[in-house]
Design an enzyme around this catalytic site. Structure first.
Site, PDB file in Angstrom:
ATOM      1  N   ARG A 139     -27.489  29.472  25.179  1.00  0.00           N
ATOM      2  CA  ARG A 139     -27.516  29.556  23.707  1.00  0.00           C
ATOM      3  C   ARG A 139     -26.089  29.323  23.239  1.00  0.00           C
ATOM      4  O   ARG A 139     -25.195  30.108  23.560  1.00  0.00           O
ATOM      5  CB  ARG A 139     -28.031  30.919  23.244  1.00  0.00           C
ATOM      6  CG  ARG A 139     -27.799  31.135  21.752  1.00  0.00           C
ATOM      7  CD  ARG A 139     -28.549  32.298  21.182  1.00  0.00           C
ATOM      8  NE  ARG A 139     -29.961  31.968  21.038  1.00  0.00           N
ATOM      9  CZ  ARG A 139     -30.817  32.654  20.295  1.00  0.00           C
ATOM     10  NH1 ARG A 139     -30.419  33.719  19.635  1.00  0.00           N
ATOM     11  NH2 ARG A 139     -32.088  32.288  20.212  1.00  0.00           N
TER      12      ARG A 139
ATOM     13  N   HIS B  67     -33.823  24.018  18.631  1.00  0.00           N
ATOM     14  CA  HIS B  67     -34.318  25.251  19.245  1.00  0.00           C
ATOM     15  C   HIS B  67     -35.653  24.913  19.915  1.00  0.00           C
ATOM     16  O   HIS B  67     -36.717  25.351  19.476  1.00  0.00           O
ATOM     17  CB  HIS B  67     -34.470  26.337  18.171  1.00  0.00           C
ATOM     18  CG  HIS B  67     -34.593  27.726  18.703  1.00  0.00           C
ATOM     19  ND1 HIS B  67     -34.617  28.029  20.061  1.00  0.00           N
ATOM     20  CD2 HIS B  67     -34.705  28.935  18.058  1.00  0.00           C
ATOM     21  CE1 HIS B  67     -34.737  29.337  20.209  1.00  0.00           C
ATOM     22  NE2 HIS B  67     -34.791  29.903  19.014  1.00  0.00           N
TER      23      HIS B  67
ATOM     24  N   GLN C 107     -38.325  27.598  20.884  1.00  0.00           N
ATOM     25  CA  GLN C 107     -39.037  28.133  19.728  1.00  0.00           C
ATOM     26  C   GLN C 107     -40.203  27.212  19.367  1.00  0.00           C
ATOM     27  O   GLN C 107     -41.320  27.663  19.124  1.00  0.00           O
ATOM     28  CB  GLN C 107     -38.069  28.276  18.542  1.00  0.00           C
ATOM     29  CG  GLN C 107     -38.702  28.938  17.342  1.00  0.00           C
ATOM     30  CD  GLN C 107     -39.094  30.380  17.617  1.00  0.00           C
ATOM     31  OE1 GLN C 107     -38.298  31.178  18.077  1.00  0.00           O
ATOM     32  NE2 GLN C 107     -40.345  30.727  17.352  1.00  0.00           N
TER      33      GLN C 107
ATOM     34  N   ASP D 185     -37.671  29.930   7.849  1.00  0.00           N
ATOM     35  CA  ASP D 185     -36.637  30.531   8.694  1.00  0.00           C
ATOM     36  C   ASP D 185     -35.527  31.040   7.764  1.00  0.00           C
ATOM     37  O   ASP D 185     -35.509  30.739   6.559  1.00  0.00           O
ATOM     38  CB  ASP D 185     -36.100  29.475   9.686  1.00  0.00           C
ATOM     39  CG  ASP D 185     -35.086  30.053  10.679  1.00  0.00           C
ATOM     40  OD1 ASP D 185     -35.009  31.291  10.823  1.00  0.00           O
ATOM     41  OD2 ASP D 185     -34.368  29.256  11.323  1.00  0.00           O
TER      42      ASP D 185
ATOM     43  N   CYS E 100     -39.742  32.154  12.882  1.00  0.00           N
ATOM     44  CA  CYS E 100     -39.235  32.322  14.257  1.00  0.00           C
ATOM     45  C   CYS E 100     -38.643  33.694  14.492  1.00  0.00           C
ATOM     46  O   CYS E 100     -38.535  34.131  15.630  1.00  0.00           O
ATOM     47  CB  CYS E 100     -38.210  31.236  14.566  1.00  0.00           C
ATOM     48  SG  CYS E 100     -36.744  31.348  13.521  1.00  0.00           S
TER      49      CYS E 100
ATOM     50  N   ARG F 265     -43.175  33.232  23.005  1.00  0.00           N
ATOM     51  CA  ARG F 265     -41.919  32.768  23.624  1.00  0.00           C
ATOM     52  C   ARG F 265     -41.978  33.033  25.133  1.00  0.00           C
ATOM     53  O   ARG F 265     -41.579  32.208  25.946  1.00  0.00           O
ATOM     54  CB  ARG F 265     -40.710  33.504  23.016  1.00  0.00           C
ATOM     55  CG  ARG F 265     -40.416  33.167  21.567  1.00  0.00           C
ATOM     56  CD  ARG F 265     -39.878  31.754  21.407  1.00  0.00           C
ATOM     57  NE  ARG F 265     -38.675  31.508  22.182  1.00  0.00           N
ATOM     58  CZ  ARG F 265     -37.422  31.809  21.805  1.00  0.00           C
ATOM     59  NH1 ARG F 265     -37.226  32.321  20.605  1.00  0.00           N
ATOM     60  NH2 ARG F 265     -36.378  31.560  22.569  1.00  0.00           N
TER      61      ARG F 265
END
Ligand code: CP
Ligand code: NVA
Length: 308
Positions: A103, A130, A133, A225, A265, A293
């Site tokens: 990340r 991402h 996700q 988001d 998310c 996830r």
């Protein structure tokens, strides 16, 4: 055999649907009590430059459930934080572990890690994408909507990493998507163009608008988001102002289909990008998304390690 990575959704374009099927089967298998350990003896290094709840826990638990091990490496705690190059970091970690999750702030750092590692690299979120996700999101849509064809996802808010990966993911699986973003916060131009190109061969429609009511019309899925992603804090005031008309609230969702699902998310800034009423309402599937996830990433890891 060349190793595979998942730095972008595009890296798994050809196998995306299969990985989603595997994820659904893994979830069902786990619920039935299946406990195979195909990754016994395998390790994952997880490098974090930014905080995380879902990514950290789902990767760590996912590796454990598959019989493997995950090491949590905060950037500041390893020599990368003191200036060791990403190239050398890639070479060293490749000698110890079997797969890396990263990340990062900068997409180029994730690409460089992948280029220089001899083992698979997974992007656990950067400024541009991402992909993990998106995998979990598509899995959640499959579960709730039973397919992608003829379905419309309306993403409303910041044209950020989550939006970029969703654009690619929707195009790859053949789902319509409207990105509804203010002029100054549109998705990445190259990614948007690529999504249009893929959509044109996959019989689906991707578009971009700055008018919330228009984009949400007839949507099967409404997604939003945060307005202030990690790394965007300096711009917080301007963002909060620009995004006010893009809040997902009861009035806005009334333009969607009656059986729409609401997605986010997470983490959410409650009553900024979405009201409590929508987040906690009966159409919300946000915690299924968070759970998925785990299952989606287990399928991805198994695919990249060819353990399946
Ligand atoms: N959605 C997501 O990636 O959450 P975290 O930042 O908690 O990992
Ligand atoms: N767009 C958000 C997603 C967090 C999971 C961010 O980058 O902070």
């Amino acid at each position: 055999m060349t190793k595979r990575d998942c730095v972008s959704v595009l890296d798994i374009e050809a196998e995306l649907k299969k990985i989603l099927d595997d994820a659904i089967n893994l979830k069902a298998g786990w619920a039935r009590g299946e406990r195979e350990k195909p990754l016994a003896g395998k390790s994952m290094a997880m490098i974090f430059e930014k905080p995380s709840t879902r990514t950290r826990v789902s990767f760590e638990v996912g590796m454990a459930q598959l019989g493997g091990y995950a090491l949590n490496l905060a950037r500041a705690d390893i020599q990368l934080g003191r200036g060791e190059t990403i190239t050398d970091t890639a070479r060293v970690l490749s000698r110890y572990v079997d797969i890396i999750m990263y990340r990062a702030f900068d997409h180029n750092m994730v690409s460089d890690l992948a280029k220089n590692a001899t083992i698979p690299v997974i992007n656990g979120l950067d400024n541009l994408e991402h992909p993990c996700q998106t995998l979990a999101d598509l899995m959640t849509i499959l579960e709730h909507k039973k397919g992608f064809e003829g379905k419309k996802l309306a993403y409303i808010g910041d044209g950020n990493n989550v939006c970029n990966s969703l654009l690619l993911g929707a195009a790859v699986v053949g789902m319509d998507m409207s990105a509804i973003c203010p002029e100054e916060y549109k998705p990445d131009e190259k990614i948007y163009k690529k999504a249009l190109e893929i959509a044109s061969t996959n019989n689906c429609k991707i578009d971009l608008t700055s008018v919330p009511e228009k984009g949400v019309e007839n949507a099967d899925i409404i997604y939003t988001d945060t307005w202030i992603s990690m790394g965007d804090d300096a711009d917080a005031e301007a963002r909060n102002k620009a995004f006010q008309p893009y809040q997902v609230n009861t009035e806005l969702v009334s333009a969607a289909k009656d059986d729409y699902i609401f997605m986010h998310c997470l983490p959410a800034h409650r009553n900024s990008e979405v009201t409590d009423e929508v987040m906690d309402g009966e159409n919300s599937v946000i915690f299924d998304q968070a759970e998925n996830r785990l299952h989606a990433q287990k399928a991805l890891i198994l695919f990249l390690l060819e353990a399946k």
